[in-house]
Design an enzyme around this catalytic site. Sequence first.
Site, PDB file in Angstrom:
ATOM      1  N   ARG A  88       0.556  -1.337  -0.464  1.00 41.20           N
ATOM      2  CA  ARG A  88      -0.358   0.230  -0.189  1.00 41.20           C
ATOM      3  C   ARG A  88       0.912   1.502   0.405  1.00 41.20           C
ATOM      4  O   ARG A  88       2.104   1.607   0.675  1.00 41.20           O
ATOM      5  CB  ARG A  88      -1.111   0.097   1.118  1.00 41.20           C
ATOM      6  CG  ARG A  88      -1.783  -1.594   1.602  1.00 41.20           C
ATOM      7  CD  ARG A  88      -2.488  -1.027   2.390  1.00 41.20           C
ATOM      8  NE  ARG A  88      -3.902  -2.270   2.495  1.00 41.20           N
ATOM      9  CZ  ARG A  88      -3.130  -3.432   3.102  1.00 41.20           C
ATOM     10  NH1 ARG A  88      -2.131  -3.376   3.813  1.00 41.20           N
ATOM     11  NH2 ARG A  88      -4.845  -4.507   3.221  1.00 41.20           N
ATOM     12  N   LYS A 130      -2.202  -1.709   8.009  1.00 39.74           N
ATOM     13  CA  LYS A 130      -3.694  -1.970   8.002  1.00 39.74           C
ATOM     14  C   LYS A 130      -3.770  -2.765   9.489  1.00 39.74           C
ATOM     15  O   LYS A 130      -5.102  -2.465  10.120  1.00 39.74           O
ATOM     16  CB  LYS A 130      -4.031  -2.246   6.632  1.00 39.74           C
ATOM     17  CG  LYS A 130      -5.858  -2.101   6.782  1.00 39.74           C
ATOM     18  CD  LYS A 130      -5.898  -2.172   5.847  1.00 39.74           C
ATOM     19  CE  LYS A 130      -7.954  -2.188   5.781  1.00 39.74           C
ATOM     20  NZ  LYS A 130      -8.132  -2.468   4.407  1.00 39.74           N
ATOM     21  N   HIS A 139      -3.428   1.818  -5.817  1.00 40.37           N
ATOM     22  CA  HIS A 139      -3.764   0.910  -5.046  1.00 40.37           C
ATOM     23  C   HIS A 139      -3.896  -0.056  -5.819  1.00 40.37           C
ATOM     24  O   HIS A 139      -4.379  -1.382  -5.727  1.00 40.37           O
ATOM     25  CB  HIS A 139      -4.830   1.173  -3.858  1.00 40.37           C
ATOM     26  CG  HIS A 139      -5.053   0.422  -3.153  1.00 40.37           C
ATOM     27  ND1 HIS A 139      -3.917   0.510  -2.027  1.00 40.37           N
ATOM     28  CD2 HIS A 139      -6.515  -0.687  -2.661  1.00 40.37           C
ATOM     29  CE1 HIS A 139      -5.376  -0.664  -0.972  1.00 40.37           C
ATOM     30  NE2 HIS A 139      -6.348  -1.689  -2.121  1.00 40.37           N
ATOM     31  N   ARG A 161      -2.293  -3.471  -6.395  1.00 39.79           N
ATOM     32  CA  ARG A 161      -2.346  -4.834  -5.578  1.00 39.79           C
ATOM     33  C   ARG A 161      -3.231  -5.420  -6.834  1.00 39.79           C
ATOM     34  O   ARG A 161      -3.171  -6.287  -6.452  1.00 39.79           O
ATOM     35  CB  ARG A 161      -3.061  -4.204  -4.570  1.00 39.79           C
ATOM     36  CG  ARG A 161      -1.372  -3.279  -3.472  1.00 39.79           C
ATOM     37  CD  ARG A 161      -2.000  -2.915  -2.883  1.00 39.79           C
ATOM     38  NE  ARG A 161      -3.342  -3.590  -1.933  1.00 39.79           N
ATOM     39  CZ  ARG A 161      -2.500  -3.661  -0.701  1.00 39.79           C
ATOM     40  NH1 ARG A 161      -1.418  -4.308  -0.636  1.00 39.79           N
ATOM     41  NH2 ARG A 161      -3.573  -5.537  -0.195  1.00 39.79           N
ATOM     42  N   HIS A 168      -3.185  -9.371   3.699  1.00 38.21           N
ATOM     43  CA  HIS A 168      -4.554  -8.602   4.415  1.00 38.21           C
ATOM     44  C   HIS A 168      -5.207 -10.164   4.831  1.00 38.21           C
ATOM     45  O   HIS A 168      -4.395 -10.876   5.340  1.00 38.21           O
ATOM     46  CB  HIS A 168      -5.829  -9.892   2.642  1.00 38.21           C
ATOM     47  CG  HIS A 168      -6.031  -9.189   1.481  1.00 38.21           C
ATOM     48  ND1 HIS A 168      -6.528  -9.215   0.715  1.00 38.21           N
ATOM     49  CD2 HIS A 168      -5.769  -7.606   1.541  1.00 38.21           C
ATOM     50  CE1 HIS A 168      -6.479  -8.459  -0.360  1.00 38.21           C
ATOM     51  NE2 HIS A 168      -5.989  -7.186   0.023  1.00 38.21           N
ATOM     52  N   TYR A 176      -4.225 -20.519  13.570  1.00 36.91           N
ATOM     53  CA  TYR A 176      -3.284 -21.718  13.160  1.00 36.91           C
ATOM     54  C   TYR A 176      -2.386 -21.393  12.422  1.00 36.91           C
ATOM     55  O   TYR A 176      -1.459 -22.047  11.636  1.00 36.91           O
ATOM     56  CB  TYR A 176      -4.228 -22.533  13.213  1.00 36.91           C
ATOM     57  CG  TYR A 176      -4.268 -23.100  14.480  1.00 36.91           C
ATOM     58  CD1 TYR A 176      -3.974 -23.759  15.416  1.00 36.91           C
ATOM     59  CD2 TYR A 176      -6.126 -22.574  14.646  1.00 36.91           C
ATOM     60  CE1 TYR A 176      -4.300 -23.797  17.236  1.00 36.91           C
ATOM     61  CE2 TYR A 176      -6.540 -23.635  15.850  1.00 36.91           C
ATOM     62  CZ  TYR A 176      -5.306 -24.172  17.198  1.00 36.91           C
ATOM     63  OH  TYR A 176      -7.176 -24.527  17.577  1.00 36.91           O
TER      64      TYR A 176
END
Length: 217
Positions: free
Chosen positions: A43, A73, A133, A136, A171, A181
């Site tokens: 970003r 983020k 952006h 991405r 993300h 996990y």
Amino acid sequence: MAKLPLAQLPELLNKLDQYNEEGERRSEITRAALTFALLTWVRTKELRFAKKHEFEDLDGNSPLWRIGPDRMKMHREHIVPLSMQAASLAKEMIACSQSDYVFPGQKRGVPLSENTMIYGLYRLGYHGRQTVHGFRGLASTWANEQLVEVGQPPMWIRKYHEDWVELQLAHSEENEVRGAYNAAEYLAPRRAMLQDWANFLDAMRGKTDNVAILRAA
């Protein structure tokens, strides 16, 4: 976020390579920042505040960039494996910068301004067509479309696992149990994926005659 079809990427890349604005050094920094964003899938904020000490092994076989949780983020450290092209660009910018910032702003001691990269795309003629952006999204589209043929009888599977793509984009894990996990960083496959992407971009620029890379689009 606005993004071009992959078929229009060669034109953007060639325009970017020739980018020029008032002040040669400013052009170099803007061009480098946009190129680095495209290579690493990060970003704008993560890139603007990049500091020299965050980069490791730029002359070695496993160069990477550690972005602290305060800039992410999701408030988690993000480790970005670097392609050879990205490592070379980072090394070049670190050597030239007289600031702690890899991509310095116009005033000493401050990072690249918030709008520098998007205005750079505007100057190239991409207002409303491509955002920083959106790089991405371009990279994600490319990665998710790559398939390999395996087995007998032959079948097609994804070349890059969705976890590698999502982790590179930093993300969040929507499935909280799975996220708890799945602490793997997948550095080796992500490094290979980003190297393939960097080679693909070079092919789109016409810097290589590797037809197989172009066909991967």
